[in-house]
Design a protein around this motif. Structure first.
Motif: not given
Length: 435
Positions: A255-256, A383-385, A387-395
């Motif tokens: 899902s993530a 939900t937290g996973l 969010a972190e996956l999207l945040r870190l994949s972009a940075d």
């Protein structure tokens, strides 16, 4: 009296053990496995250790075997004349031990029948036995003590969840713990707990956690390219690895991953179930979700898999290499209540790590990651996973920084191997010598 009841129980389950393990050994082409579980080691295997002094190390499965590797390397360096025998209970643990080439002989740990234990110990006649973590086998430890072979409990830990159970059964464990020559526990809390259960306080040491003593090595761009080519991982993609996942986690990871692909189609997932035998069932889930995938065992070297796809790891002993080619790793067993798995292995590759809320078996390590890398490394739920996956994949810069901080945890916490070897040195020479 306790020992009588324990052995009576073992004899009652013997009729179930024999046909089950005979079938497993024969059906999987491992005839020696059945013999070894009942204490018989083939002569051709014994030739690998000769007639010199032997250190016998027992590591039940994959996690314990990986934790033992720094210790095995240390034994080689400090006691170069000693031969090393390592035993495992699980097939995956044995596979990791064999691939590591850290021991002279790999065997299956005997069932805890006195006749099987005595046969193994009389055949190998080790100078010292090292039992990894909290594997307490009454007959094995008792027979070793009778034979004058010192037994060291290494990298010991008592989890929050198991402490109460051990205390309630201290009437059973106390006599066994009293037979141990030394206990090297991971933390002062573990040391206090094992003493409360019944271990002799004078024999308990705080040795630290051997899992911190793995080498920190960041892969070069050339090495990353080589790993990706070997596993047909597409270049130019953000590589997300979900490692050691359990039932109930793969659906959340997929899902993530779907959310990640919605924002960045140039992504790729490496999915590694903790138990490779679950891979076919995980494959059915992947098919149902509509993702293209390939089993590791079916890779044909024809070229990179497609972006947006999945490499499903159905083999043992290859995950550490794939960490080096990953941009982000999620360590499983932590979104479901199984106690988590070791995040230090990917951290040693200077790769940023995430894990879920259930890290009871690695409470100290999880706390250090939160301290050094921030609470965000432990998302509380799916939900937290996401969010972190999207945040870190972009940075990429943040990923680099978190990878450096994670590796720093190992560098700051190393030293357990030397402390364990110092205790072992005091025990060597007290046991037997083969002849």
């Amino acid at each position: 009296m306790i020992n009588i009841f324990y052995n009576l129980l073992l004899w009652l389950i013997l009729p179930l053990l024999v046909p089950y393990h005979a079938y497993r050994s024969l059906s999987r082409g491992r005839r020696t496995a059945f013999m070894e579980r009942f204490g018989r080691i083939p002569a051709e295997e014994l030739e690998l250790i000769g007639d010199g002094g032997v250190v016998f190390v027992h590591a039940v499965s994959v996690g314990e075997t990986n934790a033992a590797l720094p210790l095995l390397k240390g034994i080689r360096q400090r006691f170069p004349g000693k031969k090393i025998v390592i035993s495992n209970v699980t097939e995956t643990g044995r596979s990791v031990a064999q691939k590591s080439k850290a021991a002279d002989l790999c065997i299956y740990f005997p069932f805890d029948f006195p006749f099987a234990v005595r046969s193994v110990l009389e055949t190998i006649r080790p100078e010292v036995v090292v039992i990894m973590e909290t594997e307490i086998w009454p007959n094995f430890i008792g027979v070793a003590r009778e034979m004058g072979i010192p037994v060291l409990l290494a990298n010991g830990r008592i989890s929050d969840r198991s402490f109460g159970r051990y205390l309630r059964l201290s009437w059973f464990f106390r006599p066994v713990l009293q037979r141990l020559s030394a206990l090297c526990m991971q933390t002062p809390v573990d040391a206090e707990r094992i003493a409360a259960i019944g271990a002799p306080a004078a024999a308990v040491h705080v040795g630290g956690n051997l899992k911190y003593d793995i080498p920190v090595v960041k892969a070069t761009p050339g090495q990353v390219a080589e790993i990706k080519a070997k596993y047909q991982v597409p270049t130019g993609c953000f590589v997300f690895t979900a490692a050691s996942t359990h039932e109930g986690e793969e659906a959340q990871v997929l899902s993530a991953y779907r959310d990640l692909l919605a924002r960045d189609p140039q992504s790729f997932l490496i999915l590694a179930p903790r138990h490779p035998e679950r891979a076919p069932g995980v494959a059915e889930l992947i098919k149902k979700e509509g993702f293209p995938f390939q089993f590791r065992s079916a890779l044909d070297g024809s070229g990179p898999l497609p972006a947006g796809g999945i490499l499903l790891l159905d083999t043992v002993g290859e995950l550490a290499g794939l960490y080096r080619a990953s941009d982000l790793v999620f360590v499983g067993g932590s979104l479901v209540a199984t106690g988590g798995h070791n995040p230090l292995e990917p951290a040693a590759c200077q790769v940023p790590v995430l894990f879920g809320p259930h890290m009871e078996n690695f409470r100290e390590i999880a706390a250090l990651f939160i301290k050094h890398c921030g609470a965000e490394v432990q998302p509380a739920d799916l939900t937290g996973l996401k969010a972190e996956l999207l945040r870190l994949s972009a940075d990429a810069a943040l990923r680099e920084e978190l990878g450096r901080r994670g590796a720093g945890i190992l560098l700051e916490s190393a030293g357990a191997t030397d402390r364990h070897l110092n205790v072992m040195a005091s025990l060597l020479g007290q046991g037997g010598t083969r002849g």
